[in-house]
Design a protein around this motif. Structure first.
Motif, PDB file in Angstrom:
ATOM      1  N   ALA A  91      -3.592  -0.625 -10.763  1.00  0.00           N
ATOM      2  CA  ALA A  91      -3.851  -1.727 -11.692  1.00  0.00           C
ATOM      3  C   ALA A  91      -2.547  -2.346 -12.195  1.00  0.00           C
ATOM      4  O   ALA A  91      -2.431  -3.560 -12.327  1.00  0.00           O
ATOM      5  N   GLN A  92      -1.559  -1.487 -12.442  1.00  0.00           N
ATOM      6  CA  GLN A  92      -0.287  -1.990 -12.996  1.00  0.00           C
ATOM      7  C   GLN A  92       0.603  -2.639 -11.958  1.00  0.00           C
ATOM      8  O   GLN A  92       1.291  -3.612 -12.223  1.00  0.00           O
ATOM      9  N   SER A  93       0.612  -2.060 -10.739  1.00  0.00           N
ATOM     10  CA  SER A  93       1.600  -2.478  -9.734  1.00  0.00           C
ATOM     11  C   SER A  93       1.027  -3.430  -8.691  1.00  0.00           C
ATOM     12  O   SER A  93       1.773  -4.141  -8.027  1.00  0.00           O
ATOM     13  N   GLY A  94      -0.281  -3.407  -8.510  1.00  0.00           N
ATOM     14  CA  GLY A  94      -0.887  -4.196  -7.439  1.00  0.00           C
ATOM     15  C   GLY A  94      -0.770  -3.524  -6.083  1.00  0.00           C
ATOM     16  O   GLY A  94      -1.242  -4.048  -5.079  1.00  0.00           O
ATOM     17  N   VAL A  95      -0.166  -2.348  -6.033  1.00  0.00           N
ATOM     18  CA  VAL A  95      -0.046  -1.590  -4.783  1.00  0.00           C
ATOM     19  C   VAL A  95      -1.312  -0.749  -4.591  1.00  0.00           C
ATOM     20  O   VAL A  95      -1.713  -0.019  -5.498  1.00  0.00           O
ATOM     21  N   THR A  96      -1.946  -0.873  -3.436  1.00  0.00           N
ATOM     22  CA  THR A  96      -3.154  -0.095  -3.158  1.00  0.00           C
ATOM     23  C   THR A  96      -2.779   1.339  -2.788  1.00  0.00           C
ATOM     24  O   THR A  96      -1.895   1.558  -1.960  1.00  0.00           O
ATOM     25  N   VAL A  97      -3.453   2.295  -3.401  1.00  0.00           N
ATOM     26  CA  VAL A  97      -3.187   3.697  -3.086  1.00  0.00           C
ATOM     27  C   VAL A  97      -4.334   4.258  -2.263  1.00  0.00           C
ATOM     28  O   VAL A  97      -5.485   4.193  -2.675  1.00  0.00           O
ATOM     29  N   ASN A  98      -4.027   4.798  -1.093  1.00  0.00           N
ATOM     30  CA  ASN A  98      -5.032   5.486  -0.278  1.00  0.00           C
ATOM     31  C   ASN A  98      -4.810   6.979  -0.430  1.00  0.00           C
ATOM     32  O   ASN A  98      -3.728   7.488  -0.154  1.00  0.00           O
ATOM     33  N   LEU A  99      -5.852   7.659  -0.883  1.00  0.00           N
ATOM     34  CA  LEU A  99      -5.710   9.079  -1.219  1.00  0.00           C
ATOM     35  C   LEU A  99      -6.491   9.955  -0.256  1.00  0.00           C
ATOM     36  O   LEU A  99      -7.677   9.732  -0.021  1.00  0.00           O
ATOM     37  N   ILE A 100      -5.804  10.944   0.287  1.00  0.00           N
ATOM     38  CA  ILE A 100      -6.468  11.968   1.087  1.00  0.00           C
ATOM     39  C   ILE A 100      -6.229  13.297   0.397  1.00  0.00           C
ATOM     40  O   ILE A 100      -5.085  13.665   0.139  1.00  0.00           O
ATOM     41  N   PRO A 117       0.607   8.802   8.736  1.00  0.00           N
ATOM     42  CA  PRO A 117       0.487   7.668   7.829  1.00  0.00           C
ATOM     43  C   PRO A 117       0.914   8.017   6.406  1.00  0.00           C
ATOM     44  O   PRO A 117       1.046   7.139   5.562  1.00  0.00           O
ATOM     45  N   ALA A 118       1.120   9.302   6.139  1.00  0.00           N
ATOM     46  CA  ALA A 118       1.381   9.724   4.760  1.00  0.00           C
ATOM     47  C   ALA A 118       2.744   9.255   4.276  1.00  0.00           C
ATOM     48  O   ALA A 118       3.741   9.333   5.002  1.00  0.00           O
ATOM     49  N   ASP A 119       2.798   8.785   3.041  1.00  0.00           N
ATOM     50  CA  ASP A 119       4.056   8.419   2.406  1.00  0.00           C
ATOM     51  C   ASP A 119       4.466   9.450   1.357  1.00  0.00           C
ATOM     52  O   ASP A 119       5.637   9.587   1.037  1.00  0.00           O
ATOM     53  N   MET A 120       3.459  10.124   0.801  1.00  0.00           N
ATOM     54  CA  MET A 120       3.754  11.064  -0.276  1.00  0.00           C
ATOM     55  C   MET A 120       2.896  12.315  -0.122  1.00  0.00           C
ATOM     56  O   MET A 120       1.741  12.235   0.296  1.00  0.00           O
ATOM     57  N   PHE A 121       3.491  13.465  -0.443  1.00  0.00           N
ATOM     58  CA  PHE A 121       2.771  14.742  -0.418  1.00  0.00           C
ATOM     59  C   PHE A 121       2.798  15.314  -1.833  1.00  0.00           C
ATOM     60  O   PHE A 121       3.867  15.481  -2.416  1.00  0.00           O
ATOM     61  N   ILE A 122       1.610  15.583  -2.352  1.00  0.00           N
ATOM     62  CA  ILE A 122       1.503  16.125  -3.718  1.00  0.00           C
ATOM     63  C   ILE A 122       0.913  17.528  -3.644  1.00  0.00           C
ATOM     64  O   ILE A 122      -0.092  17.744  -2.962  1.00  0.00           O
ATOM     65  N   THR A 123       1.520  18.475  -4.339  1.00  0.00           N
ATOM     66  CA  THR A 123       0.923  19.810  -4.373  1.00  0.00           C
ATOM     67  C   THR A 123       1.226  20.488  -5.710  1.00  0.00           C
ATOM     68  O   THR A 123       1.904  19.914  -6.555  1.00  0.00           O
ATOM     69  N   VAL A 124       0.678  21.693  -5.900  1.00  0.00           N
ATOM     70  CA  VAL A 124       0.651  22.251  -7.250  1.00  0.00           C
ATOM     71  C   VAL A 124       1.416  23.557  -7.433  1.00  0.00           C
ATOM     72  O   VAL A 124       1.081  24.338  -8.298  1.00  0.00           O
ATOM     73  N   ASP A 125       2.451  23.756  -6.665  1.00  0.00           N
ATOM     74  CA  ASP A 125       3.251  24.956  -6.882  1.00  0.00           C
ATOM     75  C   ASP A 125       4.620  24.724  -6.253  1.00  0.00           C
ATOM     76  O   ASP A 125       4.713  24.180  -5.153  1.00  0.00           O
ATOM     77  N   ALA A 126       5.656  25.147  -6.978  1.00  0.00           N
ATOM     78  CA  ALA A 126       7.019  24.957  -6.476  1.00  0.00           C
ATOM     79  C   ALA A 126       7.219  25.678  -5.142  1.00  0.00           C
ATOM     80  O   ALA A 126       7.978  25.213  -4.288  1.00  0.00           O
ATOM     81  N   GLU A 152       0.840  -1.199   0.000  1.00  0.00           N
ATOM     82  CA  GLU A 152       0.000   0.000   0.000  1.00  0.00           C
ATOM     83  C   GLU A 152       0.877   1.252   0.000  1.00  0.00           C
ATOM     84  O   GLU A 152       2.059   1.194   0.294  1.00  0.00           O
ATOM     85  N   VAL A 153       0.250   2.362  -0.336  1.00  0.00           N
ATOM     86  CA  VAL A 153       0.950   3.639  -0.246  1.00  0.00           C
ATOM     87  C   VAL A 153      -0.097   4.714   0.049  1.00  0.00           C
ATOM     88  O   VAL A 153      -1.200   4.678  -0.482  1.00  0.00           O
ATOM     89  N   ASN A 154       0.244   5.606   0.981  1.00  0.00           N
ATOM     90  CA  ASN A 154      -0.708   6.633   1.414  1.00  0.00           C
ATOM     91  C   ASN A 154      -0.292   7.999   0.886  1.00  0.00           C
ATOM     92  O   ASN A 154       0.837   8.440   1.112  1.00  0.00           O
ATOM     93  N   VAL A 155      -1.229   8.646   0.220  1.00  0.00           N
ATOM     94  CA  VAL A 155      -0.919   9.902  -0.458  1.00  0.00           C
ATOM     95  C   VAL A 155      -1.752  11.039   0.128  1.00  0.00           C
ATOM     96  O   VAL A 155      -2.974  10.921   0.238  1.00  0.00           O
ATOM     97  N   TYR A 156      -1.087  12.121   0.509  1.00  0.00           N
ATOM     98  CA  TYR A 156      -1.780  13.372   0.838  1.00  0.00           C
ATOM     99  C   TYR A 156      -1.660  14.260  -0.391  1.00  0.00           C
ATOM    100  O   TYR A 156      -0.539  14.576  -0.806  1.00  0.00           O
ATOM    101  N   SER A 157      -2.785  14.668  -0.944  1.00  0.00           N
ATOM    102  CA  SER A 157      -2.727  15.437  -2.187  1.00  0.00           C
ATOM    103  C   SER A 157      -3.502  16.740  -2.121  1.00  0.00           C
ATOM    104  O   SER A 157      -4.685  16.768  -1.798  1.00  0.00           O
ATOM    105  N   ALA A 158      -2.818  17.822  -2.471  1.00  0.00           N
ATOM    106  CA  ALA A 158      -3.480  19.114  -2.592  1.00  0.00           C
ATOM    107  C   ALA A 158      -4.016  19.287  -4.010  1.00  0.00           C
ATOM    108  O   ALA A 158      -4.618  20.293  -4.346  1.00  0.00           O
ATOM    109  N   ARG A 159      -3.756  18.298  -4.828  1.00  0.00           N
ATOM    110  CA  ARG A 159      -4.279  18.283  -6.188  1.00  0.00           C
ATOM    111  C   ARG A 159      -5.692  17.720  -6.112  1.00  0.00           C
ATOM    112  O   ARG A 159      -5.931  16.752  -5.402  1.00  0.00           O
TER     113      ARG A 159
END
Ligand code: FE
Length: 347
Positions: free
Chosen positions: A54-63, A82-91, A33-40
């Motif tokens: 679908a490609q990797s078999g890894v479940t993605v949990n999105l917040i 719990p977050a593994d990744m932080f996604i946002t939309v500005d440098a 699994e992988v947990n994503v915090y996304s501002a997108r």
């Protein structure tokens, strides 16, 4: 109590307290699994995450949530996050996350090969995933492209009462100003911003799409906005949008010098990621030719991957010279940009 939607493979929806001391042991901590915090926004990220699942078999949990709220949450959660990744939309915001100490450095040859050096953090804490240009839009019936040249020239008296601007609390404008501070210096940028604000047709308000609509409606003749907002209007089926697009065109400024101001959406892997390997896999997936083409076709963003396919709307805008400033600088100059805009009277 705020509610976040967590879209796991099993489509669970659970609610979590934002005041997070007791954060979500129910969120994925197992392998696979992988947990994503996304501002997108969900619509602009979830289809890609679904493909990865679908490609990797890894479940993605999105917040999903607002960038600053998610960043604050990461800080408060600390090691318990719990977050593994932080996604946002500005440098600028990616740099804020770096400075907040919530990200970790990632060494990945695939990421380094896919993403040009200026579009990722110098210390490998964040990586640009899609590019957007913040450019000039003009009313076709009132302005000839030959009247336009640079961002700087919008401060000239000929544009008095003819410019629409988004407010200074918007990070996109802060990043544009931050890039100008780096390029032409503090003093020249302050002088520019002061004159630019005086040229405004009305007090700054609204989002990027509102600025483009105001140009179409004749409220002003020129504005600054991110290209993908224009792309969305171009690709809309609404009759009102089709009319709007006939009235407005984009212009690439500063082609004789530094080029058009660019920004990125991007991501970093959190400092305490429990699923670091999966998070790296996901990041690498996001820079694959297929994912990069998806950004172009779904949201009219420019791929960071040079070889990636673009889209008809991007092609229709023609090629242009982009400012190659290291995007770290947008974040580093953010505070100075905010202060400068305040001094310039940019509300
Ligand atoms: Fe945006």
């Amino acid at each position: 109590m705020n509610r976040f939607t967590i879209n796991s493979f099993t489509k669970n929806i659970i609610s979590i307290a934002v005041s997070c001391a007791v954060l979500a042991p129910s969120l994925a901590q197992a392998d696979g699994e992988v947990n994503v915090y996304s501002a997108r926004k969900e619509a602009l990220i979830k289809p890609l995450l679904d493909k990865f699942e679908a490609q990797s078999g890894v479940t993605v949990n999105l917040i999903t949530g607002k960038a600053d709220a998610l960043l604050q949450r990461l800080k408060i959660e600390g090691k318990a996050s719990p977050a593994d990744m932080f996604i946002t939309v500005d440098a600028g915001r990616l740099q804020r996350a770096k400075e907040a100490g919530v990200l970790q450095a990632i060494q990945s040859e695939r990421l380094n090969n896919a993403i040009p050096e200026n579009l990722r953090d110098a210390d490998n804490l964040w990586f640009g995933l899609s590019q957007r240009a913040r450019t000039i839009f003009f009313a076709k019936d009132k302005v000839k492209p030959s009247q336009l040249s640079t961002y700087e020239a919008l401060a000239e008296p000929q544009w008095k009462g003819k410019i629409c601007l988004r407010s200074s609390n918007n990070i996109y404008n802060q990043s544009l100003v931050a890039s100008m501070i780096d390029n032409i210096g503090n003093e020249a940028t302050l002088d520019w911003a002061t004159k630019l604000v005086k040229n405004a047709a009305k007090p700054p308000s609204g989002g990027d799409t509102d600025q483009i609509k105001a140009v179409a409606a004749g409220v002003c003749e020129v504005t600054l906005a991110n290209t993908y907002y224009f792309g969305r209007i171009m690709n809309s089926d609404k009759a009102s949008d089709k009319k709007l697009i006939e009235k407005v065109a984009l212009f690439w400024p500063n082609q004789q010098d530094r080029g058009v101001h660019m920004n990125v959406s991007g991501a970093g892997i959190t400092k305490h990621a429990r699923h670091k390997e999966n998070a790296i896999k996901l990041l690498e997936f996001m820079t694959s030719p297929e994912s990069q083409a998806w950004y172009a076709s779904v949201n009219s963003e420019f791929p960071v991957l040079k070889q990636a396919e673009t889209s008809p709307s991007l092609e229709s805008w023609g090629s242009f010279k982009a400012d190659s400033i290291a995007l770290n600088k947008l974040g580093e100059n953010n505070r100075a940009a905010v202060e400068l805009m305040d001094k310039a009277g940019w509300k």
